[in-house]
Every structure is written in structure tokens, then in C-alpha cells.
Design an enzyme around this catalytic site. Structure first.
Site, PDB file in Angstrom:
ATOM      1  N   GLU A 136       0.867  -1.188   0.000  1.00  0.00           N
ATOM      2  CA  GLU A 136       0.000   0.000   0.000  1.00  0.00           C
ATOM      3  C   GLU A 136       0.901   1.234   0.000  1.00  0.00           C
ATOM      4  OE1 GLU A 136      -3.915   1.907   2.202  1.00  0.00           O
ATOM      5  OE2 GLU A 136      -2.701   0.462   3.300  1.00  0.00           O
ATOM      6  N   ALA A 147      -3.650   8.189   6.670  1.00  0.00           N
ATOM      7  CA  ALA A 147      -2.594   8.123   7.684  1.00  0.00           C
ATOM      8  C   ALA A 147      -1.222   7.820   7.086  1.00  0.00           C
ATOM      9  CB  ALA A 147      -2.952   7.063   8.727  1.00  0.00           C
ATOM     10  N   ASP A 279      -7.930  -3.990   7.482  1.00  0.00           N
ATOM     11  CA  ASP A 279      -7.058  -2.805   7.565  1.00  0.00           C
ATOM     12  C   ASP A 279      -6.526  -2.665   8.992  1.00  0.00           C
ATOM     13  OD1 ASP A 279      -5.666  -0.627   6.559  1.00  0.00           O
ATOM     14  OD2 ASP A 279      -7.362   0.749   6.632  1.00  0.00           O
ATOM     15  N   LEU A 312      -8.379   8.848  10.831  1.00  0.00           N
ATOM     16  CA  LEU A 312      -8.377   7.408  11.036  1.00  0.00           C
ATOM     17  C   LEU A 312      -7.055   6.828  10.547  1.00  0.00           C
ATOM     18  CD1 LEU A 312     -12.002   6.463   9.934  1.00  0.00           C
ATOM     19  CD2 LEU A 312     -11.045   6.211  12.226  1.00  0.00           C
TER      20      LEU A 312
END
Length: 403
Positions: A136, A147, A279, A312
Site C-alpha cells: 500500500e 494516515a 485494515d 483514522l
């Protein structure tokens, strides 16, 4: 182990052909040898460990494509033993196969993390099988960081991408496909068999359509870290909802995505177009408190984890809870929803010939759930990795999942 045998009896079985109110599954070695409705034929259980699963649901083991950490471990620690601890934790929550997931970092740190994944790839004793890695970043949009560390986000570099992708460990690559300097990587990665996912992207709808033409087939945590849906500019989310080529990850923790939006996604994509992912980050499975995500402080509180500014930072979700949340949000039966926890993910990375559904000849990856959809037993490649160790015994329907 090659001759080990297991027989599951009396379960409600969810299969690609429909739901069996009562059925059995016979396992030999790592694979499903036979299965059927009703009671097993005489002699089927000879020499086998029997799991009497009356009152339980048997469905394919969960496949979590997108998991960064758990139980104090992060994939970026590049620690093989830590990855094994994560695999055992996930197995207690029904996961039988998963992809350790990196985040945006310096190239050498990513290489070390991928080498650790390579070290543990395959079955894990007492845990979920490691199928490879999920990269990712770091080729993301500075406008949709979430984030991720913006100081390390960059345009795809051929030499670096070759070092990261050539070892063959990476199964999924998240990129911002609208960035012109990333387009070559979309096509080349897809051509090499890597599933290319659009994520942390500010793509317009037209750019998203072009990305699909370039080779994008997957969407990283739909709704999150992307241009929101607009009725004049639908953006990547509009493309995700409407283009059949795209499968959409969903972080179904009721924090990342409102239950009504989960229902919308399911209605738009159908049960075959949604991929439940955790996640999960380092704090998953641990008490509320102060943690780190990457190198930044984060607070785990009230079922979520956030950076100091409120962003988040991944989740503390497990896939058993994600499935419960999706069912509660949608009101749809488990017989319709089960592919979102297993088969869709297996198809997304091209391992559905062996994983993702309960069928003879496929890997014996299965989970037994009680009526409240809590995990009672997890079997990965024919080995019981959560639940009774061995032997014969009735399981009952009320044994809660591990923590």
C-alpha cells in the site's frame, strides 16, 4: 500430515451451489476430499478426527487481503516471528489466509518488510496461511494521504519498483493511478500478475475509467482516502460503484463507513463485488490506549484508532466482526454474503482455484461459526488452527471466539 483426516458433521454448510441445511465435509491432508448433504456415508469417518458441528455454520475460511498489524506487531517491523503471531491471532477470528500489508516508507524499509513476508510465506503453524504481501504505497496521491506519511509519498520509480515487485512476493499493489508518472507501473504490474488497486487517490471519474483501461481491477478501502462521490463529478468512488471490472474493499467497522453506505456498496456491487478487509493495525487485539501507526502516535479508543489530528489510522477490526457488521447493515442472509469474506478476495488475487469456497479438491480452509457468527473452530489447509486441538467431540453452538 499428508494422511491426516478430519470429518465435519452436522453443520449448516454454505457452498457455491447454495446452502445445505445439514451437511458434512471430509478432509484428507490439506484438501477437501468430499462433502455432501445430510449424513456422511458409512465409513467416511473411519480413522478421522470428527468435529460434530450441530448448530454451527460451516463456511470458507476468511481471506484478509489488507492487514497491517495486530497484537503489538506491525508488518513494517520486518519481524518474521511477529508475522507468525499476527497469523495466529487472525486465525482465532476465522482468517485462514491473508496478505501482510505495508505502508508508505523508505525503499529499504519496504524491502526488509517484504523479505520478512517472503520468509514466512505459506502455512503458519497454528495460524493463517501467508499468501504474499500487499504493497500500500508509496506511489499515492499527496491529496488523499489518510494516515500515510506524505513526506515519503512519491511518484513511481522504475528501479525502486523493480526491487519491490521483482521478488514475486507482492500480490496487490495500491497506487494513485491518475498520477501520470504512475501509469506505466499500473500496466506493467498488471501484466506481471500483480493485482493493481486504486487507493489514496484523487482521481476523477474519467481518470478512474482510464485506470481501468490501464489495468486497475481493485479499489483500496472504498469510500476512504479518495475523492467523495459527487453528482457532477463522481470521482473514483463513482467508478468503483458503477464499473463491473472493479472489486471494492470495505472496512466494515461502522467507523470508516456508515452502515447505510455499506448497504449502498453492497446494492451497487452485489455480493460478488465487495471484499471485506480488516485494515488492522498494531493495536488490534489490545486494550484502548496510546500506540503508533508508522512512526506517528495514535490513540486507540471507542473501537477506532486515530492520529492526533483525528485522522483514522487503519482499524482495530477483525473479519468476524466485519461480517457481522455487514450482515447487520444489509439485512442480507449469510448464504448471500459469505463470498465477501472469502471467495471475492481469493478471486481478486487469482488463488480461487484453491481457496475461497468449500468444494472438493480445494484447500480445506473453513470456519465454524455459532448462530451469533462468533468463531468456534478455524481450519487452515486441513489443520485445526483455532478450537479443539484434535480428537472427537461435540462443539456445541455457544463457544465464543478467541480474543
Amino acid at each position: 500430515m499428508s494422511d491426516a483426516r478430519l470429518l465435519v458433521t452436522g453443520a449448516r454448510v454454505l457452498t457455491p451451489g447454495g446452502e445445505w441445511p445439514r451437511g458434512w465435509i471430509a478432509v484428507r491432508g490439506r484438501r477437501i476430499a468430499a462433502m455432501g448433504q445430510g449424513e456422511p456415508p458409512p465409513g467416511t469417518g473411519a480413522g478421522a478426527d470428527v468435529l460434530a458441528a450441530d448448530g454451527l455454520v460451516a463456511m470458507p475460511g476468511f481471506v484478509d487481503l489488507h492487514a497491517h498489524g495486530a497484537v503489538g506487531v506491525d508488518v513494517m517491523d520486518a519481524d518474521p516471528d511477529g508475522l507468525r503471531r499476527m497469523a495466529r491471532f487472525f486465525a482465532r477470528h476465522g482468517v485462514t489466509a491473508w496478505l501482510p500489508t505495508t505502508m508508505t516508507a523508505a525503499g529499504t524499509d519496504l524491502e526488509h518488510a517484504l523479505e520478512a513476508v517472503r520468509t514466512v510465506a505459506g502455512p503458519v503453524d497454528g495460524g493463517a496461511t501467508v499468501l504474499g504481501a500487499y504493497l500500500e504505497g508509496p506511489y499515492l496521491s499527496p491529496a488523499r494521504l489518510g494516515a500515510q506519511d506524505g513526506s515519503l509519498v512519491r511518484v513511481a520509480d522504475r528501479a525502486e519498483a523493480a526491487r519491490l515487485l521483482d521478488p514475486g512476493v507482492v500480490r496487490v499493489l495500491t497506487v494513485a493511478p491518475e498520477i501520470e508518472g504512475n501509469r506505466w507501473l499500473v500496466g506493467e504490474a498488471a501484466a506481471s500478475g500483480v493485482t493493481v488497486s486504486a487507493g489514496h487517490t484523487d482521481a476523477t471519474y474519467d481518470q478512474a475509467r482510464q485506470a481501468v483501461q490501464d489495468g486497475v481491477r481493485h479499489v483500496t478501502h472504498a469510500f476512504n482516502a479518495m475523492r467523495p462521490l459527487g453528482h457532477r463529478e463522481p470521482g473514483m468512488l463513482g467508478a468503483a460503484l458503477t464499473l463491473p471490472e472493479l472489486r471494492c474493499e470495505l472496512v466494515a467497522d461502522n467507523v470508516h463507513v456508515h452502515p447505510a453506505a455499506m448497504r449502498l456498496l453492497l446494492q451497487a456491487k452485489g455480493a460478488g463485488g465487495v471484499v471485506l478487509v480488516s485494515d488492522a493495525v498494531r493495536a488490534t487485539g489490545l486494550p484502548d490506549g496510546a500506540y503508533t501507526v508508522g512512526d506517528r502516535p495514535a490513540i486507540h479508543m471507542d473501537g477506532a484508532i486515530r492520529l492526533a489530528d483525528g485522522t483514522l489510522a487503519g482499524s482495530v477490526l477483525t473479519l468476524d466482526r466485519a461480517l457481522r457488521n455487514l450482515q447487520a447493515a444489509s439485512g442480507r442472509p449469510l448464504a448471500e454474503l459469505w463470498p465477501a469474506a472469502s471467495r471475492n478476495a481469493a478471486q481478486a488475487i487469482g488463488v480461487d482455484d484453491a481457496k475461497g469456497s468449500l468444494e472438493p479438491g480445494k484447500d480445506a480452509d473453513l470456519v465454524l461459526l455459532d448462530p451469533a457468527l462468533r468463531v468456534v473452530v478455524t481450519v487452515a489447509e486441513g489443520s485445526i488452527v483455532h478450537g479443539p486441538d484434535h480428537g472427537t467431540g461435540a462443539l456445541g453452538g455457544s463457544r465464543p471466539a478467541g480474543t
